[in-house]
Every structure is written in structure tokens, then in C-alpha cells.
Design an enzyme around this catalytic site. Structure first.
Site, PDB file in Angstrom:
ATOM      1  N   GLN A 159       0.840  -1.193   0.000  1.00 58.82           N
ATOM      2  CA  GLN A 159       0.000   0.000   0.000  1.00 58.82           C
ATOM      3  C   GLN A 159       0.881   1.252   0.000  1.00 58.82           C
ATOM      4  OE1 GLN A 159      -3.298  -0.167  -0.313  1.00 58.82           O
ATOM      5  NE2 GLN A 159      -3.575   2.061  -0.300  1.00 58.82           N
ATOM      6  N   VAL A 188      -5.841   6.708  -3.718  1.00 57.75           N
ATOM      7  CA  VAL A 188      -5.118   5.576  -3.117  1.00 57.75           C
ATOM      8  C   VAL A 188      -5.033   5.849  -1.620  1.00 57.75           C
ATOM      9  CG1 VAL A 188      -2.960   4.291  -3.053  1.00 57.75           C
ATOM     10  CG2 VAL A 188      -3.791   5.181  -5.229  1.00 57.75           C
ATOM     11  N   ALA A 189      -5.665   5.007  -0.851  1.00 58.62           N
ATOM     12  CA  ALA A 189      -5.724   5.239   0.595  1.00 58.62           C
ATOM     13  C   ALA A 189      -4.336   5.291   1.222  1.00 58.62           C
ATOM     14  CB  ALA A 189      -6.553   4.163   1.261  1.00 58.62           C
ATOM     15  N   SER A 194      -6.297   1.592   4.202  1.00 58.87           N
ATOM     16  CA  SER A 194      -6.907   0.944   3.033  1.00 58.87           C
ATOM     17  C   SER A 194      -7.650  -0.326   3.433  1.00 58.87           C
ATOM     18  CB  SER A 194      -5.838   0.591   2.002  1.00 58.87           C
ATOM     19  OG  SER A 194      -6.411  -0.219   0.995  1.00 58.87           O
ATOM     20  N   HIS A 196      -8.099  -2.656   1.580  1.00 58.90           N
ATOM     21  CA  HIS A 196      -7.410  -3.796   0.974  1.00 58.90           C
ATOM     22  C   HIS A 196      -6.505  -4.491   1.989  1.00 58.90           C
ATOM     23  CE1 HIS A 196      -8.632  -3.563  -3.246  1.00 58.90           C
ATOM     24  NE2 HIS A 196      -8.664  -2.247  -3.083  1.00 58.90           N
ATOM     25  N   ASP A 203     -10.701  -5.323  -6.021  1.00 56.98           N
ATOM     26  CA  ASP A 203     -10.969  -4.513  -7.207  1.00 56.98           C
ATOM     27  C   ASP A 203     -11.196  -5.471  -8.368  1.00 56.98           C
ATOM     28  OD1 ASP A 203     -10.542  -2.243  -5.718  1.00 56.98           O
ATOM     29  OD2 ASP A 203      -8.458  -1.979  -6.367  1.00 56.98           O
ATOM     30  N   GLU A 251     -15.694   4.702  -7.057  1.00 59.02           N
ATOM     31  CA  GLU A 251     -14.919   3.577  -7.603  1.00 59.02           C
ATOM     32  C   GLU A 251     -15.839   2.431  -8.002  1.00 59.02           C
ATOM     33  OE1 GLU A 251     -11.718   2.301  -5.067  1.00 59.02           O
ATOM     34  OE2 GLU A 251     -10.546   4.117  -5.407  1.00 59.02           O
TER      35      GLU A 251
HETATM   36 ZN   LIG Z   1      -9.886  -0.995  -4.241  1.00 54.07          ZN
END
Ligand SMILES: [Zn+2]
Length: 283
Positions: A159, A188-189, A194, A196, A203, A251
Site C-alpha cells: 500500500q 489511493v488510501a 486501506s 485492501h 478490485d 470507484e
Molecule cells: Zn480498491
């Protein structure tokens, strides 16, 4: 007179002889009959033993078939039952919130599972949602679409790399280095914030239209996913027009697992995870 007596005597003898012959004959016939009956009985017994054995064999066979069938039925019905149970279960840990204002808890851990191998991708997700994700991708493909996983679980370091790259690109686009991180964070976190990193976010893009932009929403893949993802416990995490609430741009490719129990409700309400959690607190 003597001649007559002799005739009578002879007649009696002959009659007795005939009677004896008949009796012998009757006895023999009776014996034959008895023997015949015994033979018949033996044959019948043997035949019935064979028949019983054949029946038993068949019964055993049928029992095996029935058992196999019952097993199949049980397997077939167990999955929907399991799903229904999962759907009814409260699992608030699946609703863990990670956003710009709520970083990942320090000691957060999860068990990861490989996903998407049969689709040619090599990613990991939290094992609690890996199977559901694969089922969703499979069904989406079966419906004639082209879903493609392009990101799933990310480590803190990964990340960080993504974020650093994004900051660089934002600066190259003409923004000052001071304001670049804040702008980059919208897409983008920041590392540690994030989803993720939870292993619950994925995604998915259309294999034919691969741009990570708003054009994704028009692909048949995203249309199918947006309509059906809740069935697999996923929600579209950053819907259009919710940036103020989520801190992330629209998103139409980022899906978040919350479990079927909540995904169904969130989708029906048409709210973001942040709003749903606020609603639950207010209950
Ligand atoms: Zn994502």
C-alpha cells in the site's frame, strides 16, 4: 360242489391278490408322492433361498443407492441451509470500518486464502470471503461477462508503494508536493487506512475495458456485479456521490465483503458502510 368251493377259493385268492397289488401300488404311489413332495419342497426351499439372497443383494444394492442419493441430497441442501444460517447470523466483526478517519487496528490479523487461481490471477483474501468471491466471479462469467480481479489483499508495504507512486503522479500532473499527498489519498488510501489491508476488499475490472475510471460502470461486468454482489456478501463500497462520506472517489470496481447478512440490507437501503454503521448505532 367241491368244484364250486374251489372256484370261490380261487376267486378269493385272486381278489386278495388284486387287493394286495392295489395296496402295494397305492403305497408306492404314496411314497413317490411323498418323495416328490419332499423334492419339491427342497427345490422350493432352494429356489426361495436364491430368491431371498437375490432380494437381499438387490436390497443391499438399493440401500447403497439410496444412501448415496441421500448423501447427494444432503450435500445439495446443506449449502443453501448454510447460506441461510450465515445470512441470519450477526457477525459485526465483518463490518469493521477502515477509512481515512479509521485506520486499521494495530494488531489486526486475518487468515488469508488464495483466490482467482482458475481465472489466471494470483491474489489473497480473508478466508471468510474467499470462496464467496470466487463464486461471484464464476457466476458473473457464467452470465456472459468478463470480470477480472486486479487487486485484493495488500500488505502495508505494498500500500505504501502504491501511495508513493500516486503522490509522484499527482505532482507530475502539476500539483505542489505539499498538497499532493492529500490529493493522492482520495484515490489511493494512505497506508494503514486501506480496506485492501483487511483482506475484505477486491478490485474487479472488466477484462475488455480495463481502465480504472468511471467508464467501468458502463461495462456489463460492473452492471452485473452492482446488481448481484450483495448475494455473495459484497457491496460496492464507494458509490457515486458519496466521497464526502467515504473519503474516497467514486470507484465502480471496488467491492467490500461484509457478509450476506449485512450486504443485503446495505444494498436494499442504498447506503454506504459509514451510513449503515451510524444507523446501527442509532437503533
Ligand atoms: Zn480498491
Amino acid at each position: 360242489m367241491v368244484k364250486t368251493k374251489a372256484k370261490i377259493f380261487l376267486g378269493v385268492i385272486v381278489t386278495l391278490g388284486l387287493m394286495l397289488g392295489v395296496m402295494i401300488q397305492l403305497t408306492l404311489m404314496a411314497r413317490d408322492e411323498r418323495e416328490g413332495r419332499l423334492q419339491g419342497e427342497a427345490l422350493a426351499r432352494a429356489m426361495s433361498a436364491a430368491a431371498v439372497k437375490a432380494f437381499d443383494d438387490r436390497a443391499e444394492q438399493q440401500a447403497q443407492i439410496r444412501a448415496g442419493w441421500a448423501e447427494q441430497q444432503a450435500a445439495l441442501t446443506a449449502e443453501p441451509v448454510m447460506r441461510a444460517e450465515r445470512r441470519a447470523q450477526e457477525q459485526p466483526e465483518l463490518l469493521i470500518l477502515v477509512n481515512p478517519w479509521n485506520p486499521l487496528p494495530e494488531e489486526y490479523t486475518m487468515v488469508l486464502q488464495q483466490v482467482g487461481r482458475e481465472f489466471g490471477t494470483d491474489y489473497k483474501m480473508d478466508e471468510r470471503c474467499a470462496d464467496e468471491l470466487e463464486q461471484m466471479i464464476f457466476d458473473c462469467r457464467e452470465a456472459g461477462n468478463h470480470p477480472w480481479i486486479c487487486s485484493a489483499y495488500r500488505t502495508q508495504q505494498y500500500q505504501q508503494n502504491l501511495f508513493d507512486n500516486k503522490v509522484l503522479r499527482v505532482i507530475l500532473e502539476g500539483n505542489s508536493p505539499e498538497e499532493a499527498p492529500a490529493i493522492a489519498a482520495m484515490a489511493v488510501a494512505l497506508p494503514g487506512t486501506s480496506e485492501h489491508q483487511l483482506g475484505f476488499a477486491v478490485d474487479i475490472i472488466d477484462e475488455i475495458y480495463t481502465n480504472l475510471d468511471e467508464g467501468q460502470e458502463s461495462t456489463s461486468t460492473q452492471q452485473w456485479l452492482m446488481e448481484n454482489c450483495w448475494r455473495y456478501g459484497f457491496i460496492l463500497r464507494y458509490p457515486v456521490g458519496t466521497t464526502d462520506i467515504t473519503g474516497i472517489i467514486y470507484e465502480p470496481w471496488h467491492y467490500r465483503y461484509v457478509g450476506a447478512r449485512y450486504a443485503e440490507e446495505i444494498s436494499a437501503l442504498g447506503v454506504t458502510l459509514e451510513e449503515y454503521l451510524a444507523m446501527r448505532r442509532g437503533r
